[in-house]
Design a protein around this motif. Structure first.
Motif, PDB file in Angstrom:
ATOM      1  N   PRO A   1       0.795  -1.239   0.000  1.00 22.98           N
ATOM      2  CA  PRO A   1       0.000   0.000   0.000  1.00 22.98           C
ATOM      3  C   PRO A   1       0.817   1.274   0.000  1.00 22.98           C
ATOM      4  CG  PRO A   1      -0.100  -1.112   2.140  1.00 22.98           C
ATOM      5  CD  PRO A   1       0.562  -2.071   1.194  1.00 22.98           C
ATOM      6  N   ASP A   2       2.128   1.188   0.224  1.00 23.80           N
ATOM      7  CA  ASP A   2       2.957   2.399   0.187  1.00 23.80           C
ATOM      8  C   ASP A   2       3.646   2.598  -1.162  1.00 23.80           C
ATOM      9  OD1 ASP A   2       2.359   3.033   2.836  1.00 23.80           O
ATOM     10  OD2 ASP A   2       3.968   1.738   3.598  1.00 23.80           O
ATOM     11  N   VAL A   3       3.463   1.677  -2.085  1.00 22.22           N
ATOM     12  CA  VAL A   3       4.120   1.761  -3.390  1.00 22.22           C
ATOM     13  C   VAL A   3       3.465   2.826  -4.259  1.00 22.22           C
ATOM     14  CG1 VAL A   3       4.392   0.541  -5.588  1.00 22.22           C
ATOM     15  CG2 VAL A   3       5.078  -0.561  -3.454  1.00 22.22           C
ATOM     16  N   GLN A   4       4.301   3.616  -4.956  1.00 23.56           N
ATOM     17  CA  GLN A   4       3.822   4.578  -5.945  1.00 23.56           C
ATOM     18  C   GLN A   4       4.087   4.028  -7.338  1.00 23.56           C
ATOM     19  OE1 GLN A   4       6.028   8.155  -4.727  1.00 23.56           O
ATOM     20  NE2 GLN A   4       4.092   9.034  -4.059  1.00 23.56           N
ATOM     21  N   LEU A   5       3.097   4.165  -8.211  1.00 22.81           N
ATOM     22  CA  LEU A   5       3.252   3.782  -9.616  1.00 22.81           C
ATOM     23  C   LEU A   5       3.845   4.963 -10.368  1.00 22.81           C
ATOM     24  CD1 LEU A   5       2.643   1.727 -11.915  1.00 22.81           C
ATOM     25  CD2 LEU A   5       0.440   2.896 -12.190  1.00 22.81           C
ATOM     26  N   VAL A   6       4.956   4.757 -11.085  1.00 23.75           N
ATOM     27  CA  VAL A   6       5.635   5.860 -11.780  1.00 23.75           C
ATOM     28  C   VAL A   6       5.799   5.508 -13.258  1.00 23.75           C
ATOM     29  CG1 VAL A   6       6.873   6.543  -9.686  1.00 23.75           C
ATOM     30  CG2 VAL A   6       7.945   4.936 -11.266  1.00 23.75           C
ATOM     31  N   GLY A   7       5.871   6.542 -14.097  1.00 22.49           N
ATOM     32  CA  GLY A   7       6.028   6.358 -15.534  1.00 22.49           C
ATOM     33  C   GLY A   7       4.947   7.123 -16.277  1.00 22.49           C
ATOM     34  N   ASP A   8       4.593   6.659 -17.476  1.00 21.20           N
ATOM     35  CA  ASP A   8       3.477   7.246 -18.213  1.00 21.20           C
ATOM     36  C   ASP A   8       2.179   6.716 -17.591  1.00 21.20           C
ATOM     37  OD1 ASP A   8       2.876   8.410 -21.345  1.00 21.20           O
ATOM     38  OD2 ASP A   8       1.296   7.291 -20.303  1.00 21.20           O
ATOM     39  N   MET A   9       1.309   7.605 -17.155  1.00 24.03           N
ATOM     40  CA  MET A   9       0.112   7.211 -16.406  1.00 24.03           C
ATOM     41  C   MET A   9      -1.139   7.120 -17.263  1.00 24.03           C
ATOM     42  SD  MET A   9       0.993   6.590 -13.286  1.00 24.03           S
ATOM     43  CE  MET A   9       2.468   5.878 -13.994  1.00 24.03           C
ATOM     44  N   CYS A  10      -0.990   7.154 -18.578  1.00 19.99           N
ATOM     45  CA  CYS A  10      -2.140   7.146 -19.478  1.00 19.99           C
ATOM     46  C   CYS A  10      -3.067   5.960 -19.187  1.00 19.99           C
ATOM     47  CB  CYS A  10      -1.661   7.102 -20.926  1.00 19.99           C
ATOM     48  SG  CYS A  10      -2.988   7.198 -22.129  1.00 19.99           S
ATOM     49  N   ASP A  11      -4.309   6.245 -18.860  1.00 16.80           N
ATOM     50  CA  ASP A  11      -5.402   5.280 -18.698  1.00 16.80           C
ATOM     51  C   ASP A  11      -5.346   4.449 -17.412  1.00 16.80           C
ATOM     52  OD1 ASP A  11      -6.457   6.111 -21.084  1.00 16.80           O
ATOM     53  OD2 ASP A  11      -5.659   4.438 -22.252  1.00 16.80           O
ATOM     54  N   TYR A  12      -4.236   4.469 -16.683  1.00 15.35           N
ATOM     55  CA  TYR A  12      -4.183   3.624 -15.483  1.00 15.35           C
ATOM     56  C   TYR A  12      -5.277   4.010 -14.476  1.00 15.35           C
ATOM     57  CZ  TYR A  12       0.345   1.654 -16.868  1.00 15.35           C
ATOM     58  OH  TYR A  12       1.349   0.992 -17.522  1.00 15.35           O
ATOM     59  N   ALA A  13      -5.535   5.313 -14.337  1.00 13.81           N
ATOM     60  CA  ALA A  13      -6.535   5.752 -13.367  1.00 13.81           C
ATOM     61  C   ALA A  13      -7.940   5.285 -13.743  1.00 13.81           C
ATOM     62  CB  ALA A  13      -6.506   7.270 -13.232  1.00 13.81           C
TER      63      ALA A  13
END
Length: 271
Positions: free
Chosen positions: A99-111
């Motif tokens: 739960p503390d991990v951040q997703l990094v990179g191109d964020m297109c569509d992940y949300a």
């Protein structure tokens, strides 16, 4: 007799672990194994995961992480090169488990797929770095890609390139290649398996001048002083000077012949 797989995870450079398992594919009557690998990059302050592996591999990768992470700095970052399933298929389960991990990179569509994790998504672009302590994970130009949103990764500590689909090739399970690095798989015909993978997954290479991409790829390797390569679908490359020319030969050959596909007998042998 089928040879056993070599044990994974495997540390391929100081503080860099290769995770995952093989996926069996049939092309032209031949059985090929390939990887949908993930990597764990360990700094003095934090760890980062590169790629998530194929969805089928998450239970195994989860156990591999359980075995590695105790005693290491916390896992704080997940970098996925692009949204294709073999690269991002475990994203939701990684974000849920850590739960503390951040997703990094191109964020297109992940949300759109994971709105519950949107507040943990950090968009990055080429040249941006994540400091892990003693090393950084940098986003670099994706010379060979299959989605617009692709970025490649680079470990500034051990000078390792993470090229997503850029160095994609299968290996021969019957010859005991599973879990080996490219230079250890003596009987592997890298130009042939690289051409086969390009035929199946990178069809656009048949409609462009691949020599331009080959030149740009070498420019990137020289500029970054790349000393090892951690592909998602191929065996890790520990001697780029010896192995990269064989990858280039496969890409050029695959781009020069007509697309055959998995049900048409595969590619003709290279001359």
């Amino acid at each position: 007799m089928t040879p056993p797989k070599n044990p994974m995870p495997r540390e391929i450079a100081p503080g860099l672990f290769w995770l995952g398992d093989c996926l069996e594919q049939i092309t032209g009557g031949k059985v090929y194994h390939t990887y949908n690998a993930a990597y764990l990059l360990v700094g003095t302050d934090a760890c980062a995961m590169v790629e998530t592996g194929h969805p089928k591999d998450f239970p195994l990768i989860s156990r591999q992480l359980d075995g590695l992470l105790p005693g290491l700095p916390p896992l704080k970052y997940l970098f996925v090169t692009h949204q294709e399933t073999p690269h991002s298929g475990g994203l939701g389960r990684v974000m849920h488990k850590y739960p503390d991990v951040q997703l990094v990179g191109d964020m297109c569509d992940y949300a759109l797929a994971f709105p519950q994790f949107a507040h943990r998504m950090v968009p990055l672009k080429g040249g941006d770095e994540i400091d892990l302590g003693g090393r950084a994970l940098r986003l670099v130009e994706p010379v060979i890609r299959d989605l617009r949103t692709t970025w490649w990764g680079f470990d500034t500590g051990a000078n390792v390139l993470f090229p997503a689909d850029g160095f994609a090739y299968s290996h021969y399970h019957e010859d005991g290649h599973c879990g080996l690095c490219a230079e250890e798989a003596i009987s592997l015909d890298i130009p042939e398996v690289s051409a086969v993978f390009a035929d199946r997954a990178l069809f656009w290479t048949k409609f462009t001048n691949m020599n331009l991409y080959i030149d740009r790829l070498q420019w990137l390797l020289d500029t970054l002083d790349v000393r090892a390569i951690g592909p998602t679908h191929g065996l890790p490359i520990l001697d780029p000077a010896a192995t990269v020319p064989r990858i280039k030969a496969g890409l050029l050959y695959g781009s020069a012949v007509a697309e055959m596909g998995p049900d048409a007998g595969g590619l003709a042998p290279m001359a």
